[in-house]
Every structure is written in C-alpha cells, then in structure tokens.
Design an enzyme around this catalytic site. Sequence first.
Site, PDB file in Angstrom:
ATOM      1  N   TYR A 210      -6.411  13.474 -13.267  1.00 16.62           N
ATOM      2  CA  TYR A 210      -7.758  12.402 -13.090  1.00 16.62           C
ATOM      3  C   TYR A 210      -8.876  12.857 -12.618  1.00 16.62           C
ATOM      4  CZ  TYR A 210      -2.880  10.228 -11.527  1.00 16.62           C
ATOM      5  OH  TYR A 210      -1.685   9.983 -11.592  1.00 16.62           O
TER       6      TYR A 210
ATOM      7  N   PRO B   8       0.739  -1.465  -0.253  1.00 15.81           N
ATOM      8  CA  PRO B   8       0.025   0.188  -0.101  1.00 15.81           C
ATOM      9  C   PRO B   8       0.804   0.986   0.041  1.00 15.81           C
ATOM     10  CG  PRO B   8       0.296  -0.843   2.239  1.00 15.81           C
ATOM     11  CD  PRO B   8       1.051  -1.860   1.350  1.00 15.81           C
TER      12      PRO B   8
ATOM     13  N   CYS C 272      -1.107  28.818 -15.984  1.00 13.49           N
ATOM     14  CA  CYS C 272      -1.466  29.331 -17.115  1.00 13.49           C
ATOM     15  C   CYS C 272      -2.101  28.078 -18.014  1.00 13.49           C
ATOM     16  CB  CYS C 272      -0.306  29.948 -17.893  1.00 13.49           C
ATOM     17  SG  CYS C 272      -0.987  30.971 -19.200  1.00 13.49           S
TER      18      CYS C 272
HETATM   19  N1  LLP Z   1       2.609  -0.996  -6.104  1.00 14.15           N
HETATM   20  C1  LLP Z   1       2.982  -0.717  -7.300  1.00 14.15           C
HETATM   21  C2  LLP Z   1       3.807  -1.504  -8.187  1.00 14.15           C
HETATM   22  C3  LLP Z   1       2.610   0.476  -7.893  1.00 14.15           C
HETATM   23  O1  LLP Z   1       2.639   0.786  -9.192  1.00 14.15           O
HETATM   24  C4  LLP Z   1       1.857   1.256  -7.072  1.00 14.15           C
HETATM   25  C5  LLP Z   1       1.230   2.671  -7.543  1.00 14.15           C
HETATM   26  C6  LLP Z   1       1.601   0.927  -5.570  1.00 14.15           C
HETATM   27  C7  LLP Z   1       1.923  -0.640  -5.260  1.00 14.15           C
HETATM   28  C8  LLP Z   1       0.710   1.755  -4.649  1.00 14.15           C
HETATM   29  O2  LLP Z   1      -0.502   1.972  -4.870  1.00 14.15           O
HETATM   30  P1  LLP Z   1      -1.420   2.628  -3.971  1.00 14.15           P
HETATM   31  O3  LLP Z   1      -1.534   1.820  -2.730  1.00 14.15           O
HETATM   32  O4  LLP Z   1      -0.708   3.813  -3.480  1.00 14.15           O
HETATM   33  O5  LLP Z   1      -2.687   2.765  -4.560  1.00 14.15           O
HETATM   34  N2  LLP Z   1      -0.877   8.919  -9.083  1.00 14.15           N
HETATM   35  C9  LLP Z   1      -2.018   8.367  -8.832  1.00 14.15           C
HETATM   36  C10 LLP Z   1      -1.726   6.869  -8.389  1.00 14.15           C
HETATM   37  C11 LLP Z   1      -0.795   6.113  -9.103  1.00 14.15           C
HETATM   38  C12 LLP Z   1      -0.349   4.750  -8.394  1.00 14.15           C
HETATM   39  C13 LLP Z   1       0.838   4.215  -9.136  1.00 14.15           C
HETATM   40  N3  LLP Z   1       1.391   3.030  -8.548  1.00 14.15           N
HETATM   41  C14 LLP Z   1      -3.077   9.156  -7.924  1.00 14.15           C
HETATM   42  O6  LLP Z   1      -2.816  10.109  -7.831  1.00 14.15           O
HETATM   43  O7  LLP Z   1      -4.202   8.572  -7.883  1.00 14.15           O
END
Ligand code: LLP
Length: 405
Positions: free
Chosen positions: A304, A262, A334
């Site tokens: 997003y 996570p 801008c």
């Molecule tokens: N493991 C891998 C291989 C990942 O690519 C990611 C996130 C995670 C774990 C962790 O995911 P999480 O638990 O945080 O959902 N910028 C986007 C989210 C991109 C996530 C990229 N990978 C946003 O602001 O919603």
Amino acid sequence: MFLSRDMLIKLKEEYGTPLYIYSEAILREKCREVKGILPHRNVRINYSAKANTNPELLKIIHSEGLDVDAMSPGEIVIEERAGFTPDRIFFISNNVSAEEMRFAIDRGILISVDSLSQLELFGRINPGGQVAVRFNPGIGAGHHEKVVTAGKKTKFGIQKEFVPQVKAILEQYNLKLVGINQHIGSLFLDGEVYADSICALFDIAREFPQLQFIDFGGGLGVPYKPGENRLDFSVLGQKLDGLIEAFLRDFPNKDIIFKMEPGRYVVAECGLLLGTVHAVKQSYDTRYIGTDLGMNVLLRPAMYDAYHEVSIVKVGSEAEADDLETATIVGDICENSDILARDRRLPKASEGDLVVVSNAGAYGYVMASNYNCRLRPAEVLIDLEGRARLIRKRDTLEQLFINFV
Ligand code: LLP
C-alpha cells in the site's frame, strides 16, 4: 518506542531478528480506550482479529472484556483457543462455502452474510436461523484505495436498494435478522466520514425494527507519520452519541446494542518490528540500508506504500547517532518493491546495527509469508513487569516441507 536500546540489543541476542515485539501495557491501554468511547451507550467492542491473531494477545484482549470478529474458520478456532465463547465471536463472512457457514452454525456462532446469494445459501442450510446482514452504506474511507470497503467500488456488503430482496429472502426461509453491520474501510483519522456512514446505516436499520444490534465496523486509524493528529475519541464519541440519541428516539427496540469493530486501533501501537542491518551500499543516487526486514515480514509498505516510522539503533562501538544520512531501507527479498522505507533521514547505519519499525502490531505478522522460502519471524511479548516472553517461535526450515506429498 517503548523499549530502551539495551533491551533491544538483549532481545536481538536472545531471539534473533526479524522479531515482532509487543507491549502488554500498551495493548491493555488501547483496549480500555476503545471500550470507553461511548460510555453512556449500550455498546460492545468486537476486536477485529484479522489485524493480529496471536493467541497470547487475544487472551489479553479477552481479559479486557472485548469480543471478537472472525473472517474465516481459521480465525474462529484461534479465537476459541484463546478463550472466546461462541456468543463472543461474530463471523463476518465474505463469499464463503456452505461448509464454512455450517462450521460456524454448528458452533452456535452468529454469521453476517454480505450478498443476496449468500443470504439464500444461509437460508437453505439453516432455515429458521438467526443471521446478520452486512450492508454497504454507500460511503467508504481508508488510507489506500485497496482498503476502502464501502461505496461504489467494492465487493463487500449489500446496497440499500436491495432491502426489499433481503426482506423477501428472510421471509422465504423464516430467518431472523438480528443485526446489520458495515465496515467502510481501514484507517481514517477524521471521524466525519464514519459518522456519515453510520447515518446511512441507521436509515437501513429503520427498515428492520426488530434488530438487536447495529455494528458500525472498524477503521479507526492511528497516526503513522510524525506530526499526524490522533483521531480525537472525545469528539468522535460525542458525535456518535448524538447520532445514537436521535436514532433511538423513533427506534422501537430501545435496548438495541451498538457495536464497533476496531482492529488496527487495538494492536497497531503495541507492536514493534526489530531487524538487523546486513549491508549498506551506494547505488547511483541512492544510499541503501539492506536489512532482514523483507516484504515477507512486513508487507504493508510494498502493498500500500504504507508509511512506518523507522529508527536505527547503533550497536557498534563507533556509534555516532548524530551523523545523519538520507537512506532507503530495503529487505532481502528478490523483488524491487521490497522497500520498507524510502529516503529517510537517519543516523548513518552500518552492518550489525538494529532497525526498529514502529506501529507494527497491526497487519504485520498476519500478512507475513514464506515468500522466497523465507522463515516467518518470531514474536515476543513484554509483560506488565517488563519481562520478555516468546509467544511464537520463528519458522524452521523443516516447516517449509510439511505439506509436500
Ligand atoms: N471489520 C471488517 C469487516 C474488516 O474487514 C476490517 C478490516 C475491520 C473490521 C478492521 O479494520 P481496522 O479497524 O483494522 O481498520 N491490511 C490492511 C488493512 C485491511 C483491513 C481489512 N479489514 C493494512 O495493512 O492497512
């Protein structure tokens, strides 16, 4: 919001805005929650550091006993600096160069590769080595199509049909496959799809009876919108516990470790973003609140259409918090997509008031940029005694020149 109006005003006076503010207490609470999700199983939690790489937060996460994943050499060096030893870092690579692989191999950091092509490369530069492979379980999830990282429309992972080819490359280079991993996408609030993907991953795991770990990936969501239900950890934990029980019945390595990754869940809720209202205006049908919280500071809404709760803290003496208006909050960049929040019912704002954005701890600062030659914000940590400490300075104008030749 974990800070009083007075404290927010004080922080603005001392550090200026835009300012990311984190609560150590909430961060520790979230680390403990994720650590407790499968109390009866052999589990390791890898915090996915891409969500927030501030070393002071990483040190807290380290002290709570979590491991980390890394996406790049940059994340690796920051994690090392925060105290993580190589055995606690997992490099989940995607389309990396031989030099980047070597960077991790030389440090004794385990790498996951996610294509046959990269597995070959790994075999060529590190024959006989240990490796992990990221599979695509065929099932994805996430708050927006841009963050769904499994299923038929993604660059990530190796599909199950290529298991024979994976085996052949492992054999050719005498590689030891110690783990398999997946990450289906970011932000789900219903654990069913996660559970389904884990079943699919278990099917792949049965092809590799010598595995030492299986990594389910991250994606655990937090509620951003009012009224959204939290992901129920006890329901999810029980569900996963049952799946693991069934899997272990016929899997030879009973000591196998299960990992989760996570990112958002650990850091989202411990962070606030503080900004200042610099202008208000009516343009045709829209009332705009113009702030210093541009898309270079928090990209998620522009990228997003992500929703963040926003509140106005009245600062002026004419403070009338009950007088509401519908307004769209925008930044100082801008671009017409520079919109933080659309059509919100908020106390009537005026110049000098403060804007507070909730759940800004994940994918906030890490996605900030110098677009429009703006300066990235400062970051402050509120420690367990309630004291504020600067943990990253604001960029300076001089820094904009450092790479010029
Ligand atoms: N493991 C891998 C291989 C990942 O690519 C990611 C996130 C995670 C774990 C962790 O995911 P999480 O638990 O945080 O959902 N910028 C986007 C989210 C991109 C996530 C990229 N990978 C946003 O602001 O919603």
